[in-house]
Enzyme design. Sequence first.
Site, mmCIF file in Angstrom:
data_model
loop_
_atom_site.group_PDB
_atom_site.id
_atom_site.type_symbol
_atom_site.label_atom_id
_atom_site.label_comp_id
_atom_site.label_asym_id
_atom_site.label_seq_id
_atom_site.Cartn_x
_atom_site.Cartn_y
_atom_site.Cartn_z
ATOM 1 N N TRP A 83 -26.563 -2.842 38.268
ATOM 2 C CA TRP A 83 -25.125 -2.875 38.534
ATOM 3 C C TRP A 83 -24.538 -3.982 37.663
ATOM 4 O O TRP A 83 -24.766 -5.169 37.901
ATOM 5 C CB TRP A 83 -24.836 -3.162 40.016
ATOM 6 C CG TRP A 83 -25.016 -1.972 40.899
ATOM 7 C CD1 TRP A 83 -26.110 -1.639 41.628
ATOM 8 C CD2 TRP A 83 -24.053 -0.952 41.157
ATOM 9 N NE1 TRP A 83 -25.913 -0.473 42.319
ATOM 10 C CE2 TRP A 83 -24.645 -0.015 42.051
ATOM 11 C CE3 TRP A 83 -22.747 -0.702 40.731
ATOM 12 C CZ2 TRP A 83 -23.993 1.110 42.524
ATOM 13 C CZ3 TRP A 83 -22.091 0.430 41.194
ATOM 14 C CH2 TRP A 83 -22.708 1.316 42.071
ATOM 15 N N ARG A 134 0.821 -1.210 0.000
ATOM 16 C CA ARG A 134 0.000 0.000 0.000
ATOM 17 C C ARG A 134 0.853 1.257 0.000
ATOM 18 O O ARG A 134 0.421 2.306 -0.485
ATOM 19 C CB ARG A 134 -0.928 0.004 1.214
ATOM 20 C CG ARG A 134 -2.081 -0.985 1.126
ATOM 21 C CD ARG A 134 -3.076 -0.764 2.253
ATOM 22 N NE ARG A 134 -4.212 -1.678 2.151
ATOM 23 C CZ ARG A 134 -4.369 -2.758 2.886
ATOM 24 N NH1 ARG A 134 -3.448 -3.062 3.811
ATOM 25 N NH2 ARG A 134 -5.420 -3.538 2.730
ATOM 26 N N TYR A 141 -26.865 0.237 30.487
ATOM 27 C CA TYR A 141 -27.821 -0.551 31.269
ATOM 28 C C TYR A 141 -29.174 -0.576 30.587
ATOM 29 O O TYR A 141 -29.707 0.446 30.154
ATOM 30 C CB TYR A 141 -28.006 0.024 32.680
ATOM 31 C CG TYR A 141 -29.282 -0.459 33.336
ATOM 32 C CD1 TYR A 141 -29.425 -1.801 33.688
ATOM 33 C CD2 TYR A 141 -30.359 0.404 33.535
ATOM 34 C CE1 TYR A 141 -30.616 -2.266 34.237
ATOM 35 C CE2 TYR A 141 -31.551 -0.048 34.094
ATOM 36 C CZ TYR A 141 -31.671 -1.383 34.446
ATOM 37 O OH TYR A 141 -32.833 -1.852 34.987
ATOM 38 N N CYS A 186 -8.304 -20.287 13.824
ATOM 39 C CA CYS A 186 -9.201 -20.279 14.992
ATOM 40 C C CYS A 186 -10.607 -20.751 14.632
ATOM 41 O O CYS A 186 -11.370 -21.155 15.511
ATOM 42 C CB CYS A 186 -9.276 -18.873 15.580
ATOM 43 S SG CYS A 186 -7.704 -18.222 16.161
ATOM 44 N N ASP A 199 3.112 -15.532 15.548
ATOM 45 C CA ASP A 199 3.288 -16.493 16.629
ATOM 46 C C ASP A 199 4.745 -16.874 16.878
ATOM 47 O O ASP A 199 5.050 -17.483 17.897
ATOM 48 C CB ASP A 199 2.504 -17.774 16.321
ATOM 49 C CG ASP A 199 1.002 -17.565 16.302
ATOM 50 O OD1 ASP A 199 0.555 -16.467 16.693
ATOM 51 O OD2 ASP A 199 0.276 -18.496 15.908
ATOM 52 N N ARG A 252 -16.375 -3.235 42.829
ATOM 53 C CA ARG A 252 -16.725 -2.849 44.205
ATOM 54 C C ARG A 252 -16.215 -3.878 45.211
ATOM 55 O O ARG A 252 -15.701 -3.519 46.280
ATOM 56 C CB ARG A 252 -18.235 -2.705 44.320
ATOM 57 C CG ARG A 252 -18.813 -1.482 43.617
ATOM 58 C CD ARG A 252 -20.322 -1.533 43.541
ATOM 59 N NE ARG A 252 -20.944 -1.767 44.844
ATOM 60 C CZ ARG A 252 -22.224 -2.058 45.016
ATOM 61 N NH1 ARG A 252 -23.012 -2.201 43.960
ATOM 62 N NH2 ARG A 252 -22.712 -2.237 46.221
ATOM 63 N N VAL A 303 10.596 -22.930 2.726
ATOM 64 C CA VAL A 303 11.920 -22.318 2.868
ATOM 65 C C VAL A 303 12.749 -23.182 3.806
ATOM 66 O O VAL A 303 12.351 -23.458 4.936
ATOM 67 C CB VAL A 303 11.818 -20.878 3.394
ATOM 68 C CG1 VAL A 303 13.207 -20.291 3.660
ATOM 69 C CG2 VAL A 303 11.063 -20.000 2.388
#
Length: 456
Positions: A440, A23, A432, A46, A289, A448, A84
């Site tokens: 909560w 690019r 919420y 995956c 990896d 908490r 390779v």
Amino acid sequence: MAERLIVVGADAGGMAAASQARRRRGRDDLEIVAFDRGRFTSYSACGIPYWISGLVDERDDLVARDPATFRDEYHVDVRLRHEVTAIDLDRREVVARDLAGGGEVRERFDTLVYATGATPVHPGWARTEAAGVFGVQTLDDGDALRDWLERDPKPRRAVVVGGGYIGVEMAEALIVRGLSVTLVEQADQPMSTVDPDMAGLVAEAMRGLGIDIRTGVTVTGLATRDGRVTGVCTDAGEFPTDVVVLGLGVRPNTALGEAAGLPVGPSGGIRVDRRMRVIGVDGVWAAGDCVETLHRVSGQPVNIPLGTHANKQGRIAGINIGGGYATFPGVIGTAVTKVCDLEVGRTGLRESDATAAGFQFVSVVAESTNRAGYYPGARTMSVKLIAEKPGGRLLGAQIVGWSEAAKRIDTLAVALWNGMTVDAMTGLDLGYAPPYAPVWDPVLIAARKAVDALAE
């Protein structure tokens, strides 16, 4: 003569580097050649368990970009089925063996990207000529396993060896296909990426799904008859089976690089700087990896093989090769997985990691629900936080629960990435509504509880 970039490894890290370099540099300015011993480019390893289970219909659905796309749109000379075998840094050339047509080729380079990925752990007992033993690292592996599962007589029993991400996900895939599944793990728990108390929740749920989990068991060999596997031999006896799936983890694939003189760090990965340059080797970059990187919480070098890291690292290398400037900021080890409907997430340090890194800390587990308790479909969720003493900086988090549990780890990952304390986290303005969270949120309840533990 155009500068030549050779990429060793045509999957996530290598092809992200090639794409970014292209690019930023024109076709006449930079020639790019990519080698890979396999038959595919840029695919999702995956996703293999979900293809095996049948949730993903076609193998090619897992391929993000095929060789034709790289050749036509990115002008990358992709050479598949080319392994390779040597890198000569003095002569600035690679040697590759043509696995399909035979023979050997030598190609010069000015710049090289080493992106060989990881190699599966393959113990001696698993090296057998008997049919029915499979790894699940590549699409070719997946092809072979699917073919075995679908041929007559169809397998009815499976043994998965190893209780990490791949082992757990493959156990799910085989359960979905209707097989009887035994998971054998040498450690005292499956999912060693989370603490034992959270792994216990995972194991309990897996058993509830019908998976027979055997922990603390060492595999010693395979039983075979008429050229087929018939059992897995262990120090706890033999487990009869029609198919064996290996999920014993991976290690950085560094043999080729080490032979060429590339430095390897304490984690076993190739040593790179923040721009993904191989340290002390001019014109050579590495990503994916096969490299080690900095853990942002422990400050230690780590190798955490995930496609998210590989793509980011390859992009960073490609930007720099293309004349830009970019750095890779390190990792915190965020990961999620599932076993059928059970979701598991983790980020940062486990208790054992925090101890090894020398932190004083508190850890708490908060139980809550994914939605308002009165709303249909509310399910339990356990959130564990590890916080540094005395200041309360978040060091790590783990979540095990049902429905909408795992992705909450992203909230905790952002807090961890930015060095937040659990006290500051109690004020987070999270969304919420009864269908999505109790008033909560479980993250706030856990924060908490950690604040209270720090005050004791």
